[in-house]
Design an enzyme around this catalytic site. Structure first.
Site, PDB file in Angstrom:
ATOM      1  N   HIS A 278      -3.081 -38.521   9.885  1.00 22.67           N
ATOM      2  CA  HIS A 278      -2.023 -38.333   8.894  1.00 22.67           C
ATOM      3  C   HIS A 278      -2.407 -37.190   7.959  1.00 22.67           C
ATOM      4  CE1 HIS A 278      -4.890 -40.885   6.776  1.00 22.67           C
ATOM      5  NE2 HIS A 278      -4.276 -40.661   5.627  1.00 22.67           N
TER       6      HIS A 278
ATOM      7  N   HIS B  11      -3.051 -36.604   4.741  1.00 18.39           N
ATOM      8  CA  HIS B  11      -3.716 -36.715   3.443  1.00 18.39           C
ATOM      9  C   HIS B  11      -4.966 -35.845   3.478  1.00 18.39           C
ATOM     10  CE1 HIS B  11      -1.788 -40.681   1.788  1.00 18.39           C
ATOM     11  NE2 HIS B  11      -1.082 -39.606   1.495  1.00 18.39           N
TER      12      HIS B  11
ATOM     13  N   ASP C 280      -8.040 -35.962   2.593  1.00 21.53           N
ATOM     14  CA  ASP C 280      -9.358 -36.415   3.039  1.00 21.53           C
ATOM     15  C   ASP C 280      -9.450 -36.549   4.558  1.00 21.53           C
ATOM     16  OD1 ASP C 280      -7.520 -38.537   2.552  1.00 21.53           O
ATOM     17  OD2 ASP C 280      -9.112 -40.012   2.645  1.00 21.53           O
ATOM     18  N   HIS C 281      -8.347 -36.248   5.249  1.00 20.71           N
ATOM     19  CA  HIS C 281      -8.352 -36.283   6.708  1.00 20.71           C
ATOM     20  C   HIS C 281      -8.106 -34.913   7.336  1.00 20.71           C
ATOM     21  CE1 HIS C 281      -8.310 -40.779   7.085  1.00 20.71           C
ATOM     22  NE2 HIS C 281      -7.929 -40.624   5.818  1.00 20.71           N
TER      23      HIS C 281
ATOM     24  N   HIS D 141       1.365 -46.430   6.274  1.00 18.99           N
ATOM     25  CA  HIS D 141       0.657 -45.922   5.107  1.00 18.99           C
ATOM     26  C   HIS D 141       1.688 -45.233   4.204  1.00 18.99           C
ATOM     27  CE1 HIS D 141      -2.808 -44.938   2.808  1.00 18.99           C
ATOM     28  NE2 HIS D 141      -2.838 -43.646   3.112  1.00 18.99           N
TER      29      HIS D 141
ATOM     30  N   ASP E 278      -5.948 -45.037   7.956  1.00 15.83           N
ATOM     31  CA  ASP E 278      -5.354 -45.646   6.762  1.00 15.83           C
ATOM     32  C   ASP E 278      -4.091 -46.437   7.108  1.00 15.83           C
ATOM     33  OD1 ASP E 278      -7.168 -43.679   6.123  1.00 15.83           O
ATOM     34  OD2 ASP E 278      -6.167 -43.106   4.271  1.00 15.83           O
TER      35      ASP E 278
ATOM     36  N   HIS F  95     -13.940 -46.091   5.896  1.00 15.38           N
ATOM     37  CA  HIS F  95     -13.013 -45.575   4.881  1.00 15.38           C
ATOM     38  C   HIS F  95     -13.189 -46.340   3.570  1.00 15.38           C
ATOM     39  CE1 HIS F  95      -9.153 -44.221   3.074  1.00 15.38           C
ATOM     40  NE2 HIS F  95      -9.361 -43.159   3.833  1.00 15.38           N
TER      41      HIS F  95
END
Length: 305
Positions: free
Chosen positions: A63, A65, A67-68, A144, A214, A272
């Site tokens: 996804h 976000h 941090d990914h 999410h 997530d 995570h």
């Protein structure tokens, strides 16, 4: 058996800490590398894991976000500097290409390899998105705050094992062995047919790895995950922060374990982690209270299936 390893490069959540790197993993299947998520610093951790960039051609992003994905442009830039010419395939939600093309044009001008984006399906079911002679990769629908999906890696079952005693006893020539492994019977010089099942031992079961990034608690995915050898499932919070997990559409360690138990998986790896947990054994103990075969993800951990 052929290699099937998972290397944890990062297992932290959005807030940076000195303990963990953001989300990233490398799956090595028969020496072909697949990167799942690409948080900040993923390329450094990739090198720490002693993996070869030349064997990486497919990246799966769960996804959009930060941090990914914040490590993605850095990785692609490094590959360009290293003289890569082979295409790089990226499987992600369609908006990623809109975000990445301007960065590629600015930071990687003159890049010598194609970056090919494959948009992920948005339907609420598991879809085959990649396959080759070794593996099939399916999506796992997650829920999410933005569109999100996990990934299920299914190894293609290897060929059955030849029964050497029967091959020698029947004096079967070497050239026929491959066709027998493919399922052929053997016809004797006198016309008698020896059925294939008498010439081989059954093949090993194909191994499976599931990555659930997530997501809130989603028991709907139990049928998709049923019987997988290893399940990585986010466990951002403990039950002490259940309200926060519900608010942010994350899972608790207990919920991850409930999914693992209901799906009868072989092993659960939780990760995570929220930066609020100095001692992640709290999360491990919580998960183990439901599913004993649980371990904590950590940078440098290699899981051999």
């Amino acid at each position: 058996m052929e290699k099937f390893d998972v290397h944890i490069l990062g297992c932290g959540s959005a807030m940076p800490t000195l303990k963990h790197w953001p989300s990233a993993q490398v799956v090595n299947i028969r020496e072909k590398l697949f990167l799942i998520d690409c948080g900040e610093g993923a390329q450094v951790q990739f090198r720490q894991a002693r993996q070869k960039f030349s064997r990486l051609s497919h990246i799966f992003i769960s996804h959009l976000h930060g941090d990914h994905i914040f490590g993605l442009i850095g990785l692609l830039s490094t590959l360009s500097l290293a003289g890569r010419t082979l295409p790089m395939h990226i499987y992600a939600h369609a908006e990623l290409e809109e975000l990445m093309r301007p960065q590629l044009n600015f930071f990687c001008k003159g890049i010598a390899f194609d970056v090919i984006f494959h948009p992920l399906p948005t339907v609420d079911q598991s879809i085959l998105i990649y396959e080759d002679r070794s593996v099939m990769v399916y999506t796992i629908p997650l829920r999410h705050r933005v569109p999100c999906c996990g990934f299920l890696f299914k190894e293609r079952p290897p060929l059955p094992h030849i029964r050497r005693d029967m091959i020698d006893y029947l004096d079967i020539p070497y050239y026929a062995i491959n066709s027998i492994k493919q399922g052929a019977d053997w016809t004797m010089p006198d016309g008698r047919v020896v059925p294939n099942e008498q010439l081989v031992f059954p093949a090993d079961k194909g191994r499976t790895y599931a990555y659930c990034s997530d997501t809130c608690y989603r028991p709907q995915n139990v049928p998709i995950l049923r019987g997988v050898d290893v399940l990585y499932h986010e466990a951002t919070f403990g039950q002490d922060n259940l309200a926060r997990a519900i608010e942010t559409l994350h899972s608790t360690a207990l919920q991850a374990a409930q999914i693992a138990k209901a799906a009868s998986v072989g092993k659960l790896v939780i990760g995570h982690f929220s930066s609020r947990y100095d001692d992640e054994n709290v999360l491990l103990n919580e998960a183990k209270s439901v599913f004993q075969e649980t371990c904590l993800a950590k940078e440098g951990l290699t899981i051999t299936l």
